[in-house]
Enzyme design. Sequence first.
Site, short mmCIF file in Angstrom:
data_model
loop_
_atom_site.label_atom_id
_atom_site.label_comp_id
_atom_site.label_asym_id
_atom_site.label_seq_id
_atom_site.Cartn_x
_atom_site.Cartn_y
_atom_site.Cartn_z
N HIS A 117 -16.92 -29.06 13.10
CA HIS A 117 -16.63 -27.64 12.92
C HIS A 117 -17.04 -27.18 11.53
O HIS A 117 -16.53 -27.69 10.53
CB HIS A 117 -15.14 -27.39 13.14
N GLN B 299 -12.02 -25.58 20.49
CA GLN B 299 -12.50 -26.76 21.22
C GLN B 299 -11.52 -27.16 22.30
O GLN B 299 -11.92 -27.62 23.38
CB GLN B 299 -12.75 -27.91 20.24
N CYS C 17 -16.35 -24.42 10.17
CA CYS C 17 -15.26 -23.74 9.47
C CYS C 17 -14.47 -24.74 8.62
O CYS C 17 -13.72 -24.34 7.72
CB CYS C 17 -14.33 -23.04 10.47
N CYS D 1 -16.26 -21.05 16.57
CA CYS D 1 -14.81 -21.00 16.40
C CYS D 1 -14.32 -19.55 16.43
O CYS D 1 -14.85 -18.69 15.73
CB CYS D 1 -14.45 -21.66 15.07
N GLU D 2 -13.32 -19.29 17.25
CA GLU D 2 -12.83 -17.92 17.37
C GLU D 2 -12.02 -17.47 16.15
O GLU D 2 -11.72 -16.29 16.01
CB GLU D 2 -11.98 -17.77 18.63
N HIS D 3 -11.67 -18.40 15.27
CA HIS D 3 -10.87 -18.05 14.09
C HIS D 3 -11.74 -17.57 12.94
O HIS D 3 -11.34 -16.67 12.19
CB HIS D 3 -10.02 -19.23 13.65
N HIS D 4 -12.92 -18.18 12.77
CA HIS D 4 -13.79 -17.82 11.66
C HIS D 4 -15.19 -17.41 12.10
O HIS D 4 -16.02 -17.05 11.27
CB HIS D 4 -13.91 -18.99 10.67
#
Length: 205
Positions: free
Chosen positions: A165, A137, A167, A96-99
């Site tokens: 996920h 995703q 995250c 995940c690019e956020h976490h």
Amino acid sequence: MSVTPVKPVLVSDDTLPGKPTREQALEAVRTLIAWTGDNPDREGLIDTPRRVVDAYGDWFQGYDADVARELSRTFEEVQGYDDMVLLRDIEVESHCEHHMAPFLGKAYVAYIPTDKVVGISKIARVVEIFSKRLQTQETLTQEIAAALDSHLSPAGVAVLIDAEHQCMTTRGVHHRHVSTLTTRFTGVFKTDPALMDRFLKLSRG
């Protein structure tokens, strides 16, 4: 402990200015270990920066790969085959690019060839290349479909990804065993509900 600031980059070409050196990456991991409250110089952690950087090289190798090259070799001798080509249960291992937490699952990819087909291993490779990058995703699903559409010029493409996920499961709401489904349809898969339904039924077994 200090670390030289570096600008974030979206590519991994060693020749490009601004990409951190390996030593800078190692120092960044040491900094994060210290930030957690532990000692990066204790015996159990002293080799951790090297292991993390090596792992990142594996997890994010998709930045160095070329999807166009993977799909460049096609075959036209298909004896008029014009029905669905479907690959099920392609492993998805992405972050995940956020976490920067992993999301893991399966991809189901189909296309309807027109005048050419591609080796089935290349389709799995396309999924792998895009997965081995920082992702959402939704974007991953779109990128796979767009690549096949662009390079194979098929009558249609269908992509379904089912993933969990971390995250969401290991932080935040801590809901385990919740999977996320994303789909992308192009061409005849988008205009023909019966074909879309057939893909979904075949994908889910």
